[in-house]
Design a protein around this motif. Structure first.
Motif, PDB file in Angstrom:
ATOM      1  N   ILE A  17       0.839  -1.202   0.000  1.00 34.34           N
ATOM      2  CA  ILE A  17       0.000   0.000   0.000  1.00 34.34           C
ATOM      3  C   ILE A  17       0.872   1.249   0.000  1.00 34.34           C
ATOM      4  O   ILE A  17       0.629   2.189  -0.763  1.00 34.34           O
ATOM      5  N   VAL A  18       1.903   1.256   0.831  1.00 37.56           N
ATOM      6  CA  VAL A  18       2.808   2.405   0.920  1.00 37.56           C
ATOM      7  C   VAL A  18       3.539   2.610  -0.399  1.00 37.56           C
ATOM      8  O   VAL A  18       3.750   3.738  -0.843  1.00 37.56           O
ATOM      9  N   ALA A  19       3.911   1.520  -1.076  1.00 37.17           N
ATOM     10  CA  ALA A  19       4.664   1.608  -2.332  1.00 37.17           C
ATOM     11  C   ALA A  19       3.843   2.243  -3.454  1.00 37.17           C
ATOM     12  O   ALA A  19       4.410   2.782  -4.408  1.00 37.17           O
ATOM     13  N   LYS A  20       2.522   2.203  -3.365  1.00 41.42           N
ATOM     14  CA  LYS A  20       1.667   2.778  -4.406  1.00 41.42           C
ATOM     15  C   LYS A  20       1.660   4.304  -4.378  1.00 41.42           C
ATOM     16  O   LYS A  20       1.288   4.937  -5.346  1.00 41.42           O
ATOM     17  N   TYR A  21       2.060   4.891  -3.265  1.00 37.96           N
ATOM     18  CA  TYR A  21       2.017   6.348  -3.107  1.00 37.96           C
ATOM     19  C   TYR A  21       3.011   7.005  -4.060  1.00 37.96           C
ATOM     20  O   TYR A  21       4.171   6.654  -4.110  1.00 37.96           O
ATOM     21  N   ASN A  45      -2.267  28.923   3.515  1.00 35.23           N
ATOM     22  CA  ASN A  45      -1.027  28.673   2.776  1.00 35.23           C
ATOM     23  C   ASN A  45      -0.378  27.409   3.302  1.00 35.23           C
ATOM     24  O   ASN A  45      -0.361  27.162   4.511  1.00 35.23           O
ATOM     25  N   PHE A  46       0.154  26.620   2.401  1.00 36.45           N
ATOM     26  CA  PHE A  46       0.848  25.397   2.780  1.00 36.45           C
ATOM     27  C   PHE A  46       1.830  25.010   1.691  1.00 36.45           C
ATOM     28  O   PHE A  46       1.749  25.480   0.565  1.00 36.45           O
ATOM     29  N   ASP A  47       2.744  24.138   2.064  1.00 39.35           N
ATOM     30  CA  ASP A  47       3.765  23.638   1.143  1.00 39.35           C
ATOM     31  C   ASP A  47       3.130  22.579   0.243  1.00 39.35           C
ATOM     32  O   ASP A  47       2.439  21.682   0.722  1.00 39.35           O
ATOM     33  N   THR A  48       3.338  22.674  -1.074  1.00 36.86           N
ATOM     34  CA  THR A  48       2.738  21.711  -2.008  1.00 36.86           C
ATOM     35  C   THR A  48       3.689  20.566  -2.343  1.00 36.86           C
ATOM     36  O   THR A  48       3.460  19.832  -3.296  1.00 36.86           O
ATOM     37  N   ASN A  49       4.727  20.395  -1.554  1.00 32.43           N
ATOM     38  CA  ASN A  49       5.649  19.270  -1.736  1.00 32.43           C
ATOM     39  C   ASN A  49       4.868  17.969  -1.516  1.00 32.43           C
ATOM     40  O   ASN A  49       4.093  17.847  -0.587  1.00 32.43           O
ATOM     41  N   GLY A  50       5.081  16.986  -2.390  1.00 28.38           N
ATOM     42  CA  GLY A  50       4.289  15.760  -2.335  1.00 28.38           C
ATOM     43  C   GLY A  50       4.847  14.648  -1.474  1.00 28.38           C
ATOM     44  O   GLY A  50       4.311  13.541  -1.500  1.00 28.38           O
ATOM     45  N   ASP A  51       5.914  14.895  -0.689  1.00 31.66           N
ATOM     46  CA  ASP A  51       6.414  13.778   0.128  1.00 31.66           C
ATOM     47  C   ASP A  51       5.377  13.403   1.181  1.00 31.66           C
ATOM     48  O   ASP A  51       4.532  14.200   1.567  1.00 31.66           O
ATOM     49  N   ARG A  52       5.430  12.165   1.626  1.00 29.63           N
ATOM     50  CA  ARG A  52       4.395  11.612   2.510  1.00 29.63           C
ATOM     51  C   ARG A  52       4.157  12.459   3.753  1.00 29.63           C
ATOM     52  O   ARG A  52       3.030  12.726   4.129  1.00 29.63           O
ATOM     53  N   GLN A  53       5.240  12.873   4.412  1.00 29.71           N
ATOM     54  CA  GLN A  53       5.105  13.609   5.672  1.00 29.71           C
ATOM     55  C   GLN A  53       4.406  14.951   5.448  1.00 29.71           C
ATOM     56  O   GLN A  53       3.514  15.327   6.204  1.00 29.71           O
ATOM     57  N   SER A 122      -2.250   7.843   8.557  1.00 36.09           N
ATOM     58  CA  SER A 122      -1.392   7.595   7.381  1.00 36.09           C
ATOM     59  C   SER A 122      -1.430   6.139   6.928  1.00 36.09           C
ATOM     60  O   SER A 122      -0.418   5.589   6.510  1.00 36.09           O
ATOM     61  N   GLN A 123      -2.592   5.513   7.003  1.00 32.00           N
ATOM     62  CA  GLN A 123      -2.702   4.109   6.624  1.00 32.00           C
ATOM     63  C   GLN A 123      -2.630   3.916   5.115  1.00 32.00           C
ATOM     64  O   GLN A 123      -2.004   2.994   4.638  1.00 32.00           O
ATOM     65  N   ASP A 124      -3.308   4.804   4.350  1.00 31.04           N
ATOM     66  CA  ASP A 124      -3.323   4.661   2.887  1.00 31.04           C
ATOM     67  C   ASP A 124      -3.429   6.044   2.253  1.00 31.04           C
ATOM     68  O   ASP A 124      -4.493   6.461   1.791  1.00 31.04           O
ATOM     69  N   LEU A 125      -2.316   6.756   2.202  1.00 30.77           N
ATOM     70  CA  LEU A 125      -2.313   8.107   1.634  1.00 30.77           C
ATOM     71  C   LEU A 125      -2.548   8.077   0.122  1.00 30.77           C
ATOM     72  O   LEU A 125      -3.017   9.060  -0.451  1.00 30.77           O
ATOM     73  N   VAL A 128      -6.094   8.705  -0.506  1.00 34.11           N
ATOM     74  CA  VAL A 128      -6.420  10.121  -0.346  1.00 34.11           C
ATOM     75  C   VAL A 128      -6.108  10.863  -1.646  1.00 34.11           C
ATOM     76  O   VAL A 128      -6.880  11.710  -2.100  1.00 34.11           O
ATOM     77  N   VAL A 129      -4.987  10.520  -2.272  1.00 35.23           N
ATOM     78  CA  VAL A 129      -4.614  11.120  -3.560  1.00 35.23           C
ATOM     79  C   VAL A 129      -5.672  10.781  -4.615  1.00 35.23           C
ATOM     80  O   VAL A 129      -6.131  11.656  -5.365  1.00 35.23           O
TER      81      VAL A 129
END
Length: 196
Positions: A17-21, A45-53, A122-125, A128-129
């Motif tokens: 599941i994590v690898a699909k992100y 306002n927020f950072d649009t960086n796509g890393d998981r955290q 953060s079970q299946d981000l 969410v995408v």
């Protein structure tokens, strides 16, 4: 909230599941959300960086999501719930649940929505995408900015009674033919030896 570390098959399933992100898709979603919320009052306002955290940190309290659905469909969520970012876990989950309920009425199908726990823990981000991508496609059909492939439209056809009857007389080649079919020559397994 913390869960016990997964092990065995549970760990393998969670690793898949994590690898699909995909961070690029997540970044694209956050950029779209920021575009929709550009005129929000107060500004978000927020950072649009796509890393998981970062993706999880931006969305996990439900505040951005609730403002997003309100921007797409005004007064979906009462403004009293959006005065400040929630601090308590149950308030965060409440905002996410309200967002998910409004997503259903907005037209996003069940299989493209996520469960609250997918985001809060953060079970299946990746789900969410997928949900945000579906919302963007649906928003485009309602006159908002969207991204991704265009959503299909219905192509309803109405046939007359004569046209329907004419179609009953046509033998479709999809049915195939069994002319000359037999089981002659068929042999499965070893033959039985009968001795006198």
């Amino acid at each position: 909230m913390h869960r016990a570390t997964k092990s065995g098959l549970g760990a393998e399933a969670h690793a898949k599941i994590v690898a699909k992100y995909d961070p690029n898709q997540a970044s694209e979603c956050l950029t779209w959300v920021q575009t929709i919320l550009a005129n929000n009052d107060p500004p978000i306002n927020f950072d649009t960086n796509g890393d998981r955290q970062n993706f999880n940190a931006v969305l996990e309290d439900g505040y951005v999501l609730a403002n997003l659905i309100n921007a797409l469909e005004p007064d979906s969520i009462p403004s009293g719930k959006l005065k400040t970012r929630p601090k308590m876990q149950f308030k965060k989950m409440e905002l996410i649940d309200l967002f998910l309920v409004k997503m259903k009425s907005y037209g996003v199908p069940d299989h493209e929505r996520f469960a609250t726990i997918d985001l809060t823990e953060s079970q299946d981000l990746n789900q969410v995408v997928i949900c945000l991508q579906a919302l963007a496609r649906k928003a485009r059909t309602k006159g908002h900015v969207g991204f991704g492939p265009k959503e299909s439209e219905a192509n309803i056809r109405n046939f007359t009674e004569d046209q329907l009857k004419a179609g009953q007389n046509v033998i479709s080649l999809q049915y195939g033919s069994n002319a000359g079919a037999s089981q002659a020559g068929m042999n499965f397994g070893k033959t039985r030896m009968i001795l006198d």
